[in-house]
Design a protein around this motif. Structure first.
Motif, PDB file in Angstrom:
ATOM      1  N   VAL A 184       0.822  -1.213   0.000  1.00 41.46           N
ATOM      2  CA  VAL A 184       0.000   0.000   0.000  1.00 41.46           C
ATOM      3  C   VAL A 184       0.856   1.263   0.000  1.00 41.46           C
ATOM      4  O   VAL A 184       0.505   2.270  -0.619  1.00 41.46           O
ATOM      5  N   LYS A 185       2.004   1.229   0.666  1.00 39.89           N
ATOM      6  CA  LYS A 185       2.918   2.379   0.626  1.00 39.89           C
ATOM      7  C   LYS A 185       3.316   2.695  -0.812  1.00 39.89           C
ATOM      8  O   LYS A 185       3.337   3.850  -1.227  1.00 39.89           O
ATOM      9  N   GLY A 186       3.652   1.665  -1.582  1.00 45.61           N
ATOM     10  CA  GLY A 186       4.040   1.856  -2.976  1.00 45.61           C
ATOM     11  C   GLY A 186       2.873   2.297  -3.845  1.00 45.61           C
ATOM     12  O   GLY A 186       3.028   3.150  -4.721  1.00 45.61           O
ATOM     13  N   LYS A 229       8.845  -6.785 -15.287  1.00 47.92           N
ATOM     14  CA  LYS A 229       7.647  -6.609 -16.106  1.00 47.92           C
ATOM     15  C   LYS A 229       7.137  -7.984 -16.533  1.00 47.92           C
ATOM     16  O   LYS A 229       7.682  -8.623 -17.436  1.00 47.92           O
ATOM     17  N   THR A 230       6.098  -8.452 -15.869  1.00 49.05           N
ATOM     18  CA  THR A 230       5.489  -9.740 -16.207  1.00 49.05           C
ATOM     19  C   THR A 230       4.671  -9.611 -17.493  1.00 49.05           C
ATOM     20  O   THR A 230       4.434  -8.500 -17.993  1.00 49.05           O
ATOM     21  N   ALA A 231       4.216 -10.746 -18.004  1.00 52.60           N
ATOM     22  CA  ALA A 231       3.343 -10.729 -19.187  1.00 52.60           C
ATOM     23  C   ALA A 231       2.079  -9.925 -18.904  1.00 52.60           C
ATOM     24  O   ALA A 231       1.568  -9.209 -19.775  1.00 52.60           O
ATOM     25  N   GLY A 242       5.943  -5.157  -8.452  1.00 50.83           N
ATOM     26  CA  GLY A 242       5.975  -5.438  -7.023  1.00 50.83           C
ATOM     27  C   GLY A 242       7.250  -5.007  -6.325  1.00 50.83           C
ATOM     28  O   GLY A 242       7.462  -5.378  -5.167  1.00 50.83           O
ATOM     29  N   LEU A 243       8.094  -4.206  -7.001  1.00 51.87           N
ATOM     30  CA  LEU A 243       9.382  -3.854  -6.407  1.00 51.87           C
ATOM     31  C   LEU A 243       9.228  -3.053  -5.112  1.00 51.87           C
ATOM     32  O   LEU A 243       9.881  -3.363  -4.110  1.00 51.87           O
ATOM     33  N   ASP A 244       8.377  -2.023  -5.131  1.00 50.50           N
ATOM     34  CA  ASP A 244       8.214  -1.211  -3.918  1.00 50.50           C
ATOM     35  C   ASP A 244       7.625  -2.029  -2.774  1.00 50.50           C
ATOM     36  O   ASP A 244       8.006  -1.848  -1.611  1.00 50.50           O
ATOM     37  N   MET A 245       6.693  -2.926  -3.098  1.00 48.40           N
ATOM     38  CA  MET A 245       6.142  -3.804  -2.068  1.00 48.40           C
ATOM     39  C   MET A 245       7.251  -4.658  -1.471  1.00 48.40           C
ATOM     40  O   MET A 245       7.350  -4.812  -0.246  1.00 48.40           O
ATOM     41  N   PHE A 246       8.089  -5.210  -2.330  1.00 46.12           N
ATOM     42  CA  PHE A 246       9.184  -6.061  -1.880  1.00 46.12           C
ATOM     43  C   PHE A 246      10.130  -5.307  -0.955  1.00 46.12           C
ATOM     44  O   PHE A 246      10.494  -5.786   0.125  1.00 46.12           O
ATOM     45  N   ILE A 247      10.526  -4.111  -1.371  1.00 48.37           N
ATOM     46  CA  ILE A 247      11.445  -3.303  -0.564  1.00 48.37           C
ATOM     47  C   ILE A 247      10.804  -2.910   0.758  1.00 48.37           C
ATOM     48  O   ILE A 247      11.401  -3.057   1.839  1.00 48.37           O
ATOM     49  N   ASN A 248       9.569  -2.426   0.707  1.00 46.15           N
ATOM     50  CA  ASN A 248       8.896  -1.927   1.908  1.00 46.15           C
ATOM     51  C   ASN A 248       8.592  -3.039   2.913  1.00 46.15           C
ATOM     52  O   ASN A 248       8.749  -2.853   4.122  1.00 46.15           O
ATOM     53  N   GLN A 249       8.154  -4.203   2.418  1.00 45.11           N
ATOM     54  CA  GLN A 249       7.868  -5.288   3.364  1.00 45.11           C
ATOM     55  C   GLN A 249       9.157  -5.785   4.003  1.00 45.11           C
ATOM     56  O   GLN A 249       9.180  -6.168   5.170  1.00 45.11           O
ATOM     57  N   GLY A 250      10.250  -5.772   3.219  1.00 44.53           N
ATOM     58  CA  GLY A 250      11.546  -6.170   3.772  1.00 44.53           C
ATOM     59  C   GLY A 250      12.028  -5.195   4.835  1.00 44.53           C
ATOM     60  O   GLY A 250      12.587  -5.599   5.863  1.00 44.53           O
ATOM     61  N   ALA A 251      11.780  -3.917   4.599  1.00 35.24           N
ATOM     62  CA  ALA A 251      12.153  -2.889   5.563  1.00 35.24           C
ATOM     63  C   ALA A 251      11.374  -3.054   6.866  1.00 35.24           C
ATOM     64  O   ALA A 251      11.931  -2.927   7.963  1.00 35.24           O
ATOM     65  N   GLU A 252      10.079  -3.371   6.746  1.00 34.81           N
ATOM     66  CA  GLU A 252       9.254  -3.587   7.936  1.00 34.81           C
ATOM     67  C   GLU A 252       9.711  -4.832   8.702  1.00 34.81           C
ATOM     68  O   GLU A 252       9.708  -4.851   9.933  1.00 34.81           O
ATOM     69  N   SER A 253      10.114  -5.869   7.973  1.00 35.28           N
ATOM     70  CA  SER A 253      10.619  -7.081   8.625  1.00 35.28           C
ATOM     71  C   SER A 253      11.881  -6.771   9.423  1.00 35.28           C
ATOM     72  O   SER A 253      12.053  -7.227  10.563  1.00 35.28           O
ATOM     73  N   THR A 266      -7.047   2.546 -16.514  1.00 37.99           N
ATOM     74  CA  THR A 266      -6.882   1.732 -15.307  1.00 37.99           C
ATOM     75  C   THR A 266      -5.407   1.526 -14.980  1.00 37.99           C
ATOM     76  O   THR A 266      -4.593   1.246 -15.865  1.00 37.99           O
ATOM     77  N   LEU A 267      -5.072   1.659 -13.699  1.00 35.35           N
ATOM     78  CA  LEU A 267      -3.723   1.321 -13.233  1.00 35.35           C
ATOM     79  C   LEU A 267      -3.651  -0.190 -13.060  1.00 35.35           C
ATOM     80  O   LEU A 267      -4.486  -0.789 -12.383  1.00 35.35           O
ATOM     81  N   VAL A 268      -2.660  -0.809 -13.667  1.00 35.19           N
ATOM     82  CA  VAL A 268      -2.512  -2.265 -13.607  1.00 35.19           C
ATOM     83  C   VAL A 268      -1.241  -2.600 -12.828  1.00 35.19           C
ATOM     84  O   VAL A 268      -0.155  -2.103 -13.138  1.00 35.19           O
ATOM     85  N   SER A 269      -1.397  -3.445 -11.809  1.00 32.07           N
ATOM     86  CA  SER A 269      -0.294  -3.748 -10.911  1.00 32.07           C
ATOM     87  C   SER A 269      -0.097  -5.249 -10.760  1.00 32.07           C
ATOM     88  O   SER A 269      -1.045  -6.030 -10.872  1.00 32.07           O
ATOM     89  N   ASP A 270       1.135  -5.638 -10.505  1.00 35.98           N
ATOM     90  CA  ASP A 270       1.479  -7.032 -10.250  1.00 35.98           C
ATOM     91  C   ASP A 270       2.434  -7.040  -9.063  1.00 35.98           C
ATOM     92  O   ASP A 270       3.378  -6.250  -9.024  1.00 35.98           O
ATOM     93  N   ILE A 271       2.197  -7.899  -8.076  1.00 35.65           N
ATOM     94  CA  ILE A 271       3.073  -7.885  -6.895  1.00 35.65           C
ATOM     95  C   ILE A 271       4.390  -8.617  -7.147  1.00 35.65           C
ATOM     96  O   ILE A 271       5.281  -8.590  -6.314  1.00 35.65           O
ATOM     97  N   ILE A 272       4.526  -9.250  -8.307  1.00 32.49           N
ATOM     98  CA  ILE A 272       5.791  -9.887  -8.687  1.00 32.49           C
ATOM     99  C   ILE A 272       6.817  -8.793  -9.006  1.00 32.49           C
ATOM    100  O   ILE A 272       6.488  -7.793  -9.645  1.00 32.49           O
TER     101      ILE A 272
END
Length: 265
Positions: free
Chosen positions: A105-107, A215-217, A232-243, A204-210
């Motif tokens: 959600v931050k991203g 850039k997935t298909a 999903g890069l920002d999600m990956f970075i942010n969740q890692g930071a929270e961990s 529409t904004l299209v997002s993938d958490i990968i």
């Protein structure tokens, strides 16, 4: 201190690169590795963690729900979601947390500030989907819609959502401001799509958490249609930071974490 990410498959994970860079920048003598645990071997999780002398670990697909019976405690969010992606080990106790939702959600808010008024479709009903849905819920004025192959997956969900099939999602795509894929489809295949995107509105904004590939298909097809995309890069970075905060009580160096991942990718 020793940390790891567990999942299957796990060779795609850039968590070790990200966390080890953060440890280095912060002058910490800690390590982080990836551990592949197939589903049929997951019952050995306690032995594996003891052997590796871990002080904490991340949990990724497909073990975010499977880990819960092995935990001594879980925080309120994880209990509500029925999914855990971060485990802290304190005095032999395993304590579960979930940082997926806040990370994503931050991203998302950075690229789509008017989140409150958005009509959102999420695809998938796994652990990551639960975490994101729970974090999105208080931000939205409109009910969240979630599509999955089987609607049975929603039986244990406590969040008030619109649950629909993938076929229904395909037919109603043009109604949504944001479409988010939370499934692992696209991580391995360069061509596989979770749903047909022919009814997608170009606004529409299209997002993938990968995040690997960047850039997935799913995202490539949306971009061809003229849509704004978010991986999903920002999600990956942010969740890692929270961990990292959960494990150490310290602030991570998010700038360097993202820099090293982008350099690798």
């Amino acid at each position: 201190m020793n940390f790891a990410v567990i999942g299957h498959p796990i060779d795609h994970s850039l968590s070790p690169i990200m966390h080890n860079e953060n440890f280095k920048i912060n002058g910490e003598d800690s390590t982080y590795k990836a551990i592949d645990i197939p589903e049929e071997q997951f019952h050995l999780i306690k032995e594996i963690v003891r052997k590796e002398s871990l002080d904490g670990f991340n949990v990724t697909i497909p073990h975010k729900e499977r880990i819960i019976p092995y935990l001594d405690e879980i925080d309120e969010q994880s209990r509500h979601l029925g999914a855990v992606n971060t485990v802290k080990i304190t005095n032999g106790k395993w304590i579960g947390h979930n940082t997926d939702g806040i990370g994503y959600v931050k991203g998302l808010k950075a690229i789509y500030p008017d989140l409150e008024n958005a009509y959102i479709l999420m695809i998938g009903a796994g652990g990551a989907s639960k975490g994101i849905a729970n974090e999105l819920y208080p931000h939205l004025n409109n009910k969240l819609t979630i599509a999955n192959r089987t609607l049975d997956r929603f039986k244990n969900w406590s969040i008030d959502i619109n649950a629909i099939s993938l076929k229904e999602a395909e037919r109603s795509l043009s109604e949504f401001d944001i479409v988010i894929n939370t499934t692992p489809i696209g991580m391995k295949s360069e061509s596989e799509l979770i749903i047909n995107l022919s009814n997608l509105d170009p606004d529409t904004l299209v997002s993938d958490i990968i995040y690997t590939p960047l850039k997935t298909a799913f995202l490539s097809k949306a971009e061809e249609n003229g849509n704004t995309i978010l991986n999903g890069l920002d999600m990956f970075i942010n969740q890692g930071a929270e961990s990292y905060k959960i494990w150490t009580g310290k602030e991570p160096n998010i700038k360097h974490m993202k820099k090293v991942v982008l350099k690798y990718l």
